[in-house]
Design a protein around this motif. Structure first.
Motif, short mmCIF file in Angstrom:
data_model
loop_
_atom_site.label_atom_id
_atom_site.label_comp_id
_atom_site.label_asym_id
_atom_site.label_seq_id
_atom_site.Cartn_x
_atom_site.Cartn_y
_atom_site.Cartn_z
N MET A 252 5.69 5.96 6.18
CA MET A 252 5.38 4.23 6.52
C MET A 252 4.59 4.50 7.48
O MET A 252 2.85 4.03 7.25
CB MET A 252 6.42 3.61 6.55
N VAL A 253 5.00 4.22 8.67
CA VAL A 253 4.14 4.67 9.94
C VAL A 253 2.56 5.56 9.69
O VAL A 253 1.49 4.98 9.87
CB VAL A 253 4.58 4.68 11.64
N SER A 254 3.08 6.44 9.32
CA SER A 254 1.59 7.66 9.41
C SER A 254 0.83 7.24 8.34
O SER A 254 -0.34 7.44 8.46
CB SER A 254 2.02 8.75 9.11
N ARG A 255 0.52 6.42 7.05
CA ARG A 255 -0.10 5.86 6.23
C ARG A 255 -0.62 4.92 6.85
O ARG A 255 -1.56 4.56 6.94
CB ARG A 255 1.20 5.28 4.85
N ILE A 256 0.48 3.94 7.64
CA ILE A 256 -0.63 2.66 8.13
C ILE A 256 -0.96 3.42 9.38
O ILE A 256 -2.43 2.76 9.06
CB ILE A 256 0.91 1.46 8.68
N ASP B 287 -8.34 4.43 8.86
CA ASP B 287 -9.61 5.22 7.89
C ASP B 287 -10.63 3.46 7.47
O ASP B 287 -12.08 3.28 7.76
CB ASP B 287 -9.02 5.12 6.64
N PHE B 288 -9.74 2.31 6.41
CA PHE B 288 -9.97 1.44 6.60
C PHE B 288 -10.42 0.23 7.58
O PHE B 288 -11.45 0.24 8.01
CB PHE B 288 -9.55 0.54 5.40
N TYR C 246 0.67 -1.11 0.18
CA TYR C 246 -0.04 -0.27 0.17
C TYR C 246 0.85 1.47 -0.15
O TYR C 246 0.94 2.12 -0.82
CB TYR C 246 -1.18 0.04 1.30
N PHE C 247 1.69 1.65 1.06
CA PHE C 247 2.77 2.45 1.64
C PHE C 247 3.77 3.16 -0.18
O PHE C 247 3.76 3.43 -0.52
CB PHE C 247 3.88 2.16 2.16
N LEU C 248 3.64 2.00 -0.69
CA LEU C 248 5.01 1.75 -2.10
C LEU C 248 3.99 2.81 -3.31
O LEU C 248 3.90 3.71 -3.92
CB LEU C 248 5.18 0.93 -2.42
N MET C 249 3.13 2.89 -3.28
CA MET C 249 1.78 2.87 -4.56
C MET C 249 1.03 3.54 -4.40
O MET C 249 0.67 4.42 -4.92
CB MET C 249 0.94 1.46 -4.70
#
Ligand code: MSP
Length: 522
Positions: free
Chosen positions: A352-356, A363-364, A333-336
């Motif tokens: 990375m931590v912030s997106r996860i 969110d999801f 997910y992060f890379l895309m």
């Protein structure tokens, strides 16, 4: 309806280095596209593999005290492991040392040699090469392309050292192919070379001075012998590029695979190898009487916390390590998501931590966990039956049904994977807001029919999301679809219709969190 077949390729990886995150990136983008197209009803052939010849590999083998075959066998296996680690759904893994490839390469050479150039000259001729060569890039450079550093040492534009090479060599008459190349770039209104900036870069190169290309070497042995002249081996790029036709059965062009899949729909490449794929490769193919690919997309490069990724800087990101640390689908997910596809981007643990935490866990993950827990608590784990719909319900339904159209455009037409995820996440946020506004927990006390409608709609929103996110995060979405009680044969994009399958009344298993939050200091 039968949809058109689709052939997509990643660059085959040099086996002189261990795989790193940059390698995983090209193939990941292809994997997302391949999975997307399959779920959308296409027959897909997705190819990856290893590029095993050339001077660089011969040198690396000898400095590690191994014979080249032993050396390439070992490293190729590590790239095969990478495809498993990253859960790539490639249909083949080609190695350029395989017999099928050697046969294809030699036949490609013979065909190029047998045909005349557009100006009626030999496509291949013997001469002497004298010029600058970078072993690291496996590329020739003209004097004007070189950079001279402060100590007067010549370097390739990539920073690699160059050496003077002088040896007998066969040449490919690239200079005669300019008009055909320019015409090829104009054959599609959507663009043969994407993004557009890369198209412009290539066009100005081809419009400039196009020199004939040295396509054989005599000063080392690790390569495919030139047919009819064993003293020469083929230039490693001619050999490597041919993998794309080997894998679909060349030279058996009448077989079904070749007929179905050639010309390739897409060669996905990094920006550093654009010229090989958009100038040399189509010219070789046209010279052999074959069609060039329908599209080449060049993506950008990753840096690590602001620095170029390189073995000598010791900052290579090992995919095994980050997958173990963050989880596979989180990394995918992060890379895309992190970087607009086509641009350069920076890898940082903070991002990375912030997106996860922000996008996957909050969110999801939360949306699914909250809604499924409420179905467990207030509906006895049975998917409720919806009643009359209000305007806000209808709005949610409309958005869900439109989602696939926008996502398809971004993934299949523009290859803007980040934008596809951004569109999906708008819907995740809308669904979260819907649940927050409707307050099904409060309705559970005073309006059960309305609560059931709201929870049914929220369930449907999650089902849509879990189906559409499968190409990006296959394992996590499969788990989510299991929790939603969706049978495996109802997970295709044709199933993205509101209430596609009468699911009301289905008993669900107890929900489990799919995207856990990470501690900040992980
Ligand atoms: N063997 C050639 C390709 C031959 S294709 C007929 C080659 N191999 S490579 O292993 O050096 O690179 C493979 C791919 O990884 C390229 O698309 C390259 O752009 C990509 N990347 C290597 N490092 C990268 C980053 N740091 N970031 C993103 N992609 C990078 O080239």
């Amino acid at each position: 309806m039968v949809k058109s077949p689709y052939y997509l390729t990643t660059p085959i990886y040099y086996v002189n280095d261990a795989p790193h995150i940059g390698h995983a990136y090209t193939s990941l983008a292809c994997d997302v596209l391949a999975r997307f197209l399959r779920l959308d009803g296409h027959t897909v052939f997705f190819l990856t593999g290893t590029d095993e010849h050339g001077q660089k590999v011969e040198k690396s083998a000898s400095s590690s005290g191994k014979n080249p075959q032993e050396f390439v066998d070992e490293i190729s296996e590590r790239f095969r492991d990478l495809t498993k680690l990253m859960n790539f759904s490639n249909d083949d893994f080609i190695r350029t040392t395989e017999q099928r490839h050697i046969i294809a390469c030699q036949e490609l050479w013979r065909r190029i040699a047998a045909n005349k150039s557009p100006k009626g000259r030999e496509n291949i001729y013997l001469d002497t090469y004298g010029g600058w060569y970078s072993v690291r890039d496996e590329a020739f450079y003209s004097e004007s392309e070189l950079i001279i550093d402060s100590e007067g040492v010549r370097q390739a534009p990539s920073g690699a050292l160059v050496e003077w090479v002088e040896e007998p060599s066969y040449f490919f008459r690239l200079s005669d192919w300019r008009d055909e190349l320019m015409a090829y770039y104009r054959t599609s209104t959507e663009g043969i070379i994407l993004p557009e900036s890369r198209h412009n870069e290539v066009v100005s190169f081809v419009e400039g001075e196009l020199y004939d290309l040295s396509i054989s070497r005599t000063s080392f042995n690790w390569g495919v012998p030139v047919p009819g002249d064993d003293a020469h081996i083929m230039y490693v790029w001619l050999d490597a590029l041919a993998n794309y036709i080997t894998a679909v059965g060349f030279p058996q062009e009448n077989n079904e695979k070749f007929q179905t899949f050639w010309p390739a729909n897409l060669h996905m490449v990094g920006k550093d190898i654009l010229r090989f794929h958009t100038v040399y490769w189509p010219a070789f193919l046209m010279a052999a009487g074959l069609k060039p690919a329908k599209r080449v997309f060049a993506h950008g490069w990753w840096t690590n916390e602001g620095q170029k990724i390189s073995k000598s800087l010791g900052n290579v990101i090992d995919p095994n390590e980050i997958v173990a640390r963050y989880g596979l689908d989180q990394v995918r997910y992060f890379l895309m998501r992190e970087v607009p596809f086509g641009n350069d981007g920076d890898f940082s643990h903070r991002a990375m931590v912030s997106r996860i935490n922000g996008e996957l866990a909050n969110d999801f993950g939360n949306l699914a966990q909250r809604v499924l827990s409420m179905i467990g608590k207030y509906c006895n784990s049975v998917v409720p039956t919806p009643g009359e719909l209000k305007q806000s319900d209808q709005e949610l339904i409309n958005l869900a049904e439109k989602l696939i159209v926008k996502v398809r455009k971004n993934i299949v037409e523009y290859h803007t994977f980040h934008e596809a995820l951004s569109v999906i996440w708008e819907f995740v946020r809308h669904s979260n807001a819907y649940v927050a506004e409707q307050e099904p927990w409060a309705l559970s006390k005073n309006d059960l029919p309305r609560m059931e409608t709201v929870l049914y709609l929220a369930y449907e929103a999650i089902r849509h999301l879990a189906i559409i996110c499968q190409p990006f995060m296959p394992e996590s979405c499969h788990k989510m679809l299991d929790q939603l009680g969706v049978d495996s044969e109802f997970r295709q994009f044709v199933d993205l219709k509101w209430g596609r399958k009468p699911i009301a009344g289905l008993t669900l298993p107890p929900p489990e969190p799919i995207f856990p939050r990470l501690e900040k200091n992980i």
